[in-house]
Motif scaffolding. Structure first.
Motif, PDB file in Angstrom:
ATOM      1  N   GLU A   1      -7.052   3.046   1.612  1.00 28.90           N
ATOM      2  CA  GLU A   1      -7.392   1.632   1.705  1.00 28.90           C
ATOM      3  C   GLU A   1      -6.143   0.750   1.841  1.00 28.90           C
ATOM      4  O   GLU A   1      -6.248  -0.429   2.144  1.00 28.90           O
ATOM      5  CB  GLU A   1      -8.219   1.197   0.505  1.00 28.90           C
ATOM      6  CG  GLU A   1      -7.449   1.215  -0.813  1.00 28.90           C
ATOM      7  CD  GLU A   1      -8.322   0.849  -1.993  1.00 28.90           C
ATOM      8  OE1 GLU A   1      -8.504  -0.357  -2.234  1.00 28.90           O
ATOM      9  OE2 GLU A   1      -8.821   1.765  -2.649  1.00 28.90           O
ATOM     10  N   PHE A   2      -4.971   1.321   1.627  1.00 33.88           N
ATOM     11  CA  PHE A   2      -3.715   0.588   1.740  1.00 33.88           C
ATOM     12  C   PHE A   2      -3.025   0.946   3.050  1.00 33.88           C
ATOM     13  O   PHE A   2      -3.283   1.990   3.635  1.00 33.88           O
ATOM     14  CB  PHE A   2      -2.776   0.951   0.579  1.00 33.88           C
ATOM     15  CG  PHE A   2      -3.340   0.635  -0.763  1.00 33.88           C
ATOM     16  CD1 PHE A   2      -3.289  -0.650  -1.269  1.00 33.88           C
ATOM     17  CD2 PHE A   2      -3.931   1.627  -1.533  1.00 33.88           C
ATOM     18  CE1 PHE A   2      -3.822  -0.941  -2.515  1.00 33.88           C
ATOM     19  CE2 PHE A   2      -4.453   1.349  -2.785  1.00 33.88           C
ATOM     20  CZ  PHE A   2      -4.398   0.062  -3.271  1.00 33.88           C
ATOM     21  N   LYS A   3      -2.105   0.097   3.462  1.00 29.28           N
ATOM     22  CA  LYS A   3      -1.302   0.412   4.643  1.00 29.28           C
ATOM     23  C   LYS A   3      -0.544   1.704   4.391  1.00 29.28           C
ATOM     24  O   LYS A   3       0.003   1.910   3.302  1.00 29.28           O
ATOM     25  CB  LYS A   3      -0.280  -0.697   4.912  1.00 29.28           C
ATOM     26  CG  LYS A   3      -0.829  -1.890   5.590  1.00 29.28           C
ATOM     27  CD  LYS A   3       0.302  -2.820   5.973  1.00 29.28           C
ATOM     28  CE  LYS A   3      -0.222  -3.920   6.847  1.00 29.28           C
ATOM     29  NZ  LYS A   3       0.855  -4.799   7.291  1.00 29.28           N
ATOM     30  N   LYS A   4      -0.467   2.543   5.402  1.00 25.99           N
ATOM     31  CA  LYS A   4       0.220   3.828   5.263  1.00 25.99           C
ATOM     32  C   LYS A   4       1.669   3.636   4.825  1.00 25.99           C
ATOM     33  O   LYS A   4       2.177   4.369   3.973  1.00 25.99           O
ATOM     34  CB  LYS A   4       0.170   4.593   6.585  1.00 25.99           C
ATOM     35  CG  LYS A   4       0.818   5.967   6.507  1.00 25.99           C
ATOM     36  CD  LYS A   4       0.757   6.679   7.849  1.00 25.99           C
ATOM     37  CE  LYS A   4       1.272   8.086   7.772  1.00 25.99           C
ATOM     38  NZ  LYS A   4       2.688   8.216   7.608  1.00 25.99           N
ATOM     39  N   GLU A   5       2.340   2.626   5.381  1.00 34.22           N
ATOM     40  CA  GLU A   5       3.744   2.380   5.036  1.00 34.22           C
ATOM     41  C   GLU A   5       3.908   2.030   3.566  1.00 34.22           C
ATOM     42  O   GLU A   5       4.876   2.427   2.925  1.00 34.22           O
ATOM     43  CB  GLU A   5       4.336   1.245   5.891  1.00 34.22           C
ATOM     44  CG  GLU A   5       4.365   1.526   7.364  1.00 34.22           C
ATOM     45  CD  GLU A   5       3.059   1.153   8.084  1.00 34.22           C
ATOM     46  OE1 GLU A   5       2.117   0.627   7.427  1.00 34.22           O
ATOM     47  OE2 GLU A   5       2.978   1.405   9.294  1.00 34.22           O
ATOM     48  N   LEU A   6       2.958   1.284   3.035  1.00 30.19           N
ATOM     49  CA  LEU A   6       3.000   0.874   1.637  1.00 30.19           C
ATOM     50  C   LEU A   6       2.795   2.070   0.714  1.00 30.19           C
ATOM     51  O   LEU A   6       3.512   2.236  -0.271  1.00 30.19           O
ATOM     52  CB  LEU A   6       1.918  -0.180   1.402  1.00 30.19           C
ATOM     53  CG  LEU A   6       1.978  -0.980   0.132  1.00 30.19           C
ATOM     54  CD1 LEU A   6       3.260  -1.770   0.063  1.00 30.19           C
ATOM     55  CD2 LEU A   6       0.781  -1.916   0.063  1.00 30.19           C
ATOM     56  N   VAL A   7       1.825   2.903   1.035  1.00 32.42           N
ATOM     57  CA  VAL A   7       1.557   4.101   0.244  1.00 32.42           C
ATOM     58  C   VAL A   7       2.757   5.048   0.320  1.00 32.42           C
ATOM     59  O   VAL A   7       3.181   5.616  -0.687  1.00 32.42           O
ATOM     60  CB  VAL A   7       0.265   4.807   0.725  1.00 32.42           C
ATOM     61  CG1 VAL A   7       0.036   6.097  -0.038  1.00 32.42           C
ATOM     62  CG2 VAL A   7      -0.929   3.877   0.574  1.00 32.42           C
ATOM     63  N   GLU A   8       3.304   5.190   1.505  1.00 29.54           N
ATOM     64  CA  GLU A   8       4.467   6.058   1.684  1.00 29.54           C
ATOM     65  C   GLU A   8       5.643   5.570   0.835  1.00 29.54           C
ATOM     66  O   GLU A   8       6.328   6.362   0.195  1.00 29.54           O
ATOM     67  CB  GLU A   8       4.853   6.091   3.163  1.00 29.54           C
ATOM     68  CG  GLU A   8       5.916   7.092   3.489  1.00 29.54           C
ATOM     69  CD  GLU A   8       6.166   7.219   4.979  1.00 29.54           C
ATOM     70  OE1 GLU A   8       6.991   8.070   5.333  1.00 29.54           O
ATOM     71  OE2 GLU A   8       5.572   6.484   5.790  1.00 29.54           O
ATOM     72  N   MET A   9       5.840   4.258   0.784  1.00 30.99           N
ATOM     73  CA  MET A   9       6.917   3.709  -0.036  1.00 30.99           C
ATOM     74  C   MET A   9       6.653   3.970  -1.514  1.00 30.99           C
ATOM     75  O   MET A   9       7.533   4.416  -2.250  1.00 30.99           O
ATOM     76  CB  MET A   9       7.089   2.216   0.233  1.00 30.99           C
ATOM     77  CG  MET A   9       8.233   1.587  -0.529  1.00 30.99           C
ATOM     78  SD  MET A   9       8.513  -0.139  -0.049  1.00 30.99           S
ATOM     79  CE  MET A   9       9.586   0.116   1.360  1.00 30.99           C
TER      80      MET A   9
END
Length: 180
Positions: A140-148
């Protein structure tokens, strides 16, 4: 609601070193056995009683903050934004099961311990990609945000085990997100 706020805030914040330091400050030690444990002994520094001094993860983190923060041109608003964004990243990182995180940290620690530092970014990325595949709720979150979030928490967990990695792994994380 949380996912939308978090995704929106990410678009307005791109200061990785400040965000990473704020994340490390706010995220408490996950492993209660390690929280107050002395990790390494520094043989060169003997106490007056003849015993060597010990250094903890918290000591390494304080040293990192003292070295990095003066180099970051930050006003009060940026610092506040970093703290808020770090808190959101911590909530995302908390989606990981501790067992999965500890297993990933153990695997990464072994790789980092046996390879040249120039390969650390690749090993860190591989570990994070493995975590991304295991957490369905993170979609549900942006992939970049989860990756960070997962990168930061994996780095922190590794450094709780091997505090000597903190400075070099911090550099690898900043390099990883700076090259994007």
């Amino acid at each position: 609601m949380f996912a939308m706020d978090c995704n929106r805030n990410y678009n307005h914040f791109q200061h990785t070193p400040l965000l990473l330091l704020s994340f490390l400050e706010q995220k408490g030690c996950q492993n209660s056995e390690l929280a107050n444990h002395n990790y390494i002994e520094i043989e060169e520094e003997l106490q007056t009683d003849g015993h060597s001094s010990s250094v903890t993860y918290r000591d390494f983190l304080n040293d990192l903050q003292n070295q990095v923060q003066p180099q970051l041109p930050v006003d009060d608003e940026e610092a506040r934004a970093a703290r808020e964004m770090a808190a959101e990243l911590i909530r995302i990182a908390d989606l990981l099961e501790q067992r999965v995180l500890f297993q990933a940290a153990e695997t990464l620690t072994k790789k980092l311990d046996t390879c040249p530092e120039q390969f650390w970014v690749r090993h860190l990325s591989d570990g994070v990609q493995g975590l991304l595949r295991q957490v369905a709720e993170a979609k549900e979150f942006k992939k970049e945000l989860v990756e960070m979030a997962f990168t930061f928490v994996l780095m922190k967990t590794v450094c709780e085990r091997v505090p000597q990695f903190l400075f070099r792994l911090y550099g690898s994380v900043v390099q990883y997100f700076g090259s994007r």
